[in-house]
Design a protein around this motif. Structure first.
Motif, PDB file in Angstrom:
ATOM      1  N   MET A   1      -8.324  20.279   9.059  1.00  0.00           N
ATOM      2  CA  MET A   1      -8.111  20.209   7.496  1.00  0.00           C
ATOM      3  C   MET A   1      -7.793  18.392   7.905  1.00  0.00           C
ATOM      4  N   TRP A   2      -8.790  17.388   7.820  1.00  0.00           N
ATOM      5  CA  TRP A   2      -7.537  16.537   7.417  1.00  0.00           C
ATOM      6  C   TRP A   2      -7.255  15.395   5.964  1.00  0.00           C
ATOM      7  N   ALA A   3      -6.440  15.684   6.018  1.00  0.00           N
ATOM      8  CA  ALA A   3      -5.238  15.210   4.464  1.00  0.00           C
ATOM      9  C   ALA A   3      -6.279  13.303   4.664  1.00  0.00           C
ATOM     10  N   ALA A   4      -6.483  12.915   3.408  1.00  0.00           N
ATOM     11  CA  ALA A   4      -6.934  11.170   3.533  1.00  0.00           C
ATOM     12  C   ALA A   4      -5.583  10.831   3.685  1.00  0.00           C
ATOM     13  N   SER A   5      -4.573  10.884   3.413  1.00  0.00           N
ATOM     14  CA  SER A   5      -3.236  10.133   4.103  1.00  0.00           C
ATOM     15  C   SER A   5      -3.448  10.526   5.369  1.00  0.00           C
ATOM     16  N   ASP A   6      -3.751  11.191   6.279  1.00  0.00           N
ATOM     17  CA  ASP A   6      -3.758  11.169   7.572  1.00  0.00           C
ATOM     18  C   ASP A   6      -4.671  10.333   8.683  1.00  0.00           C
ATOM     19  N   ARG A   7      -5.383  10.050   7.696  1.00  0.00           N
ATOM     20  CA  ARG A   7      -7.185   9.000   8.465  1.00  0.00           C
ATOM     21  C   ARG A   7      -6.374   7.825   9.325  1.00  0.00           C
ATOM     22  N   SER A   8      -5.400   7.109   9.112  1.00  0.00           N
ATOM     23  CA  SER A   8      -5.103   6.069   9.159  1.00  0.00           C
ATOM     24  C   SER A   8      -4.361   6.181  10.678  1.00  0.00           C
ATOM     25  N   ARG A   9      -3.819   6.941  11.228  1.00  0.00           N
ATOM     26  CA  ARG A   9      -2.525   7.929  11.921  1.00  0.00           C
ATOM     27  C   ARG A   9      -3.431   8.193  13.146  1.00  0.00           C
ATOM     28  N   VAL A  10      -3.936   9.243  13.066  1.00  0.00           N
ATOM     29  CA  VAL A  10      -4.765   9.858  13.969  1.00  0.00           C
ATOM     30  C   VAL A  10      -5.874  10.340  14.069  1.00  0.00           C
ATOM     31  N   ARG A  11      -6.462   9.552  14.811  1.00  0.00           N
ATOM     32  CA  ARG A  11      -8.307  10.607  15.262  1.00  0.00           C
ATOM     33  C   ARG A  11      -8.162  11.845  16.130  1.00  0.00           C
ATOM     34  N   ALA A  12      -7.744  11.577  16.601  1.00  0.00           N
ATOM     35  CA  ALA A  12      -7.903  13.075  18.149  1.00  0.00           C
ATOM     36  C   ALA A  12      -6.508  13.296  18.704  1.00  0.00           C
ATOM     37  N   ILE A  13      -5.970  14.957  18.949  1.00  0.00           N
ATOM     38  CA  ILE A  13      -5.369  14.618  19.604  1.00  0.00           C
ATOM     39  C   ILE A  13      -4.930  15.593  20.667  1.00  0.00           C
ATOM     40  N   GLY A  14      -4.388  15.522  22.258  1.00  0.00           N
ATOM     41  CA  GLY A  14      -4.534  15.223  22.972  1.00  0.00           C
ATOM     42  C   GLY A  14      -3.033  15.566  23.681  1.00  0.00           C
ATOM     43  N   VAL A  15      -3.564  17.295  24.029  1.00  0.00           N
ATOM     44  CA  VAL A  15      -1.933  17.777  24.686  1.00  0.00           C
ATOM     45  C   VAL A  15      -2.074  17.750  26.442  1.00  0.00           C
ATOM     46  N   SER A  16      -0.882  17.721  26.916  1.00  0.00           N
ATOM     47  CA  SER A  16      -0.700  18.714  28.610  1.00  0.00           C
ATOM     48  C   SER A  16      -0.200  19.352  28.569  1.00  0.00           C
ATOM     49  N   PHE A  18      -0.359  22.738  27.706  1.00  0.00           N
ATOM     50  CA  PHE A  18       0.470  22.923  27.148  1.00  0.00           C
ATOM     51  C   PHE A  18      -0.493  24.953  27.616  1.00  0.00           C
ATOM     52  N   MET A  19       0.610  25.937  27.614  1.00  0.00           N
ATOM     53  CA  MET A  19       0.312  27.470  27.700  1.00  0.00           C
ATOM     54  C   MET A  19       0.018  28.523  26.260  1.00  0.00           C
ATOM     55  N   VAL A  20      -0.389  29.200  26.514  1.00  0.00           N
ATOM     56  CA  VAL A  20      -1.234  30.259  25.462  1.00  0.00           C
ATOM     57  C   VAL A  20      -0.151  29.550  24.784  1.00  0.00           C
ATOM     58  N   ASP A  21       1.451  30.120  24.975  1.00  0.00           N
ATOM     59  CA  ASP A  21       2.598  30.126  24.104  1.00  0.00           C
ATOM     60  C   ASP A  21       2.923  28.559  22.923  1.00  0.00           C
ATOM     61  N   HIS A  22       2.846  27.611  24.240  1.00  0.00           N
ATOM     62  CA  HIS A  22       2.394  26.441  23.180  1.00  0.00           C
ATOM     63  C   HIS A  22       1.614  25.770  22.063  1.00  0.00           C
ATOM     64  N   LEU A  23       0.182  26.571  22.850  1.00  0.00           N
ATOM     65  CA  LEU A  23      -0.860  26.350  22.325  1.00  0.00           C
ATOM     66  C   LEU A  23      -0.100  27.094  20.848  1.00  0.00           C
ATOM     67  N   THR A  24      -0.778  28.218  20.644  1.00  0.00           N
ATOM     68  CA  THR A  24      -0.089  29.238  19.880  1.00  0.00           C
ATOM     69  C   THR A  24       0.996  28.736  18.511  1.00  0.00           C
ATOM     70  N   ALA A  25       1.966  27.925  19.096  1.00  0.00           N
ATOM     71  CA  ALA A  25       2.656  27.784  17.898  1.00  0.00           C
ATOM     72  C   ALA A  25       2.069  26.245  17.697  1.00  0.00           C
ATOM     73  N   VAL A  33      -6.764  20.431  15.175  1.00  0.00           N
ATOM     74  CA  VAL A  33      -6.595  21.170  16.428  1.00  0.00           C
ATOM     75  C   VAL A  33      -6.818  20.293  17.504  1.00  0.00           C
ATOM     76  N   PRO A  34      -5.915  20.464  19.051  1.00  0.00           N
ATOM     77  CA  PRO A  34      -5.755  19.666  19.464  1.00  0.00           C
ATOM     78  C   PRO A  34      -7.266  19.383  20.360  1.00  0.00           C
ATOM     79  N   ALA A  35      -8.025  18.024  20.774  1.00  0.00           N
ATOM     80  CA  ALA A  35      -9.425  17.856  21.224  1.00  0.00           C
ATOM     81  C   ALA A  35      -8.863  18.661  22.356  1.00  0.00           C
ATOM     82  N   GLY A  58     -12.096  26.121  20.633  1.00  0.00           N
ATOM     83  CA  GLY A  58     -12.802  24.752  20.177  1.00  0.00           C
ATOM     84  C   GLY A  58     -11.888  23.893  20.906  1.00  0.00           C
ATOM     85  N   ILE A  59     -10.666  24.288  21.651  1.00  0.00           N
ATOM     86  CA  ILE A  59     -10.189  22.861  22.483  1.00  0.00           C
ATOM     87  C   ILE A  59     -10.665  22.819  24.185  1.00  0.00           C
ATOM     88  N   ILE A  60     -11.108  21.632  24.910  1.00  0.00           N
ATOM     89  CA  ILE A  60     -11.648  20.837  26.133  1.00  0.00           C
ATOM     90  C   ILE A  60     -10.579  21.705  26.275  1.00  0.00           C
TER      91      ILE A  60
END
Ligand SMILES: NC(=O)c1ccc[n+]([C@@H]2O[C@H](COP(=O)([O-])OP(=O)(O)OC[C@H]3O[C@@H](n4cnc5c(N)ncnc54)[C@H](OP(=O)(O)O)[C@@H]3O)[C@@H](O)[C@H]2O)c1
Length: 169
Positions: A1-16, A18-25, A33-35, A58-60
């Motif tokens: 869930m986005w908080a109003a204060s987050d909106r100007s900082r980031v629109r979406a997160i991508g990772v590379s 990342f294994m299951v342990d990294h995603l779980t953490a 959730v990373p896009a 729901g992570i591509i």
């Protein structure tokens, strides 16, 4: 869930890589959730567990080296381009091995980012929507998984080992 204060900082997160342990953490602490998770995925290295995890959350899943380039530029055995199973499927469709590998990614909802510096190959790598692989052909490619990673182990990719300074402009 986005908080109003987050909106100007980031629109979406991508990772590379990342294994299951990294995603779980990450999911345990992050509110977003990373896009997308960009991963080494080709017929010789399929990483089913992390693909399933991405699908469930729901992570591509985005395949790097999707046509097994790394099996040629860093591999020691047969490259995916020269694989006889892939070659036979390609011959059956009058297509290239690269097109067959790209076609294999699509039914599983993956994004695939093949790289080429040659216009003819780039055009061929995009032209993958005019044919379908049958269930037996998809299964034949599924069966090529070696479980051997071509790139570095994600745990070994640290700032110390791979970080580089970005010079000021
Ligand atoms: N996130 C990560 O950790 C990570 C790691 C590695 C790569 N990547 C990214 O993933 C993308 C692709 O990965 P990749 O370059 O490793 O592998 P790839 O796209 O699977 O393969 C690229 C190699 O295959 C050749 N090629 C391209 N199309 C071909 C075709 N139709 N027939 C025969 N050979 C063909 C290319 O040579 P030519 O250029 O000479 O055609 C190049 O040597 C790149 O954008 C890269 O930056 C990300």
């Amino acid at each position: 869930m986005w908080a109003a204060s987050d909106r100007s900082r980031v629109r979406a997160i991508g990772v590379s890589n990342f294994m299951v342990d990294h995603l779980t953490a990450l999911l345990d602490t992050a509110s977003v959730v990373p896009a997308v998770n960009q991963l080494e995925i080709h017929p010789y290295f399929q990483q089913r567990a992390v693909l399933d995890f991405g699908d469930e959350h729901g992570i591509i899943n985005q395949a790097w080296s999707p046509i097994g380039g790394i099996t040629r530029y860093r591999g020691t055995g047969t490259s995916a381009f020269d694989d006889p199973t892939i070659a036979a499927v390609a011959a059956a469709h009058g297509r290239t091995p690269a097109q067959v590998m790209l076609r294999w990614h699509l039914p599983q909802g993956r994004s695939a980012i093949p790289k080429s510096v040659r216009p003819r190959r780039i055009a061929g790598n995009v032209d993958v929507f005019g044919f379908d692989l049958g269930p037996d052909q998809l299964a034949a490619l599924d069966a090529l998984d070696t479980g051997r990673r071509g790139g570095p182990e994600p745990e070994d990719v640290t700032l110390q080992a791979y970080g580089r300074a970005i010079p000021e402009a």
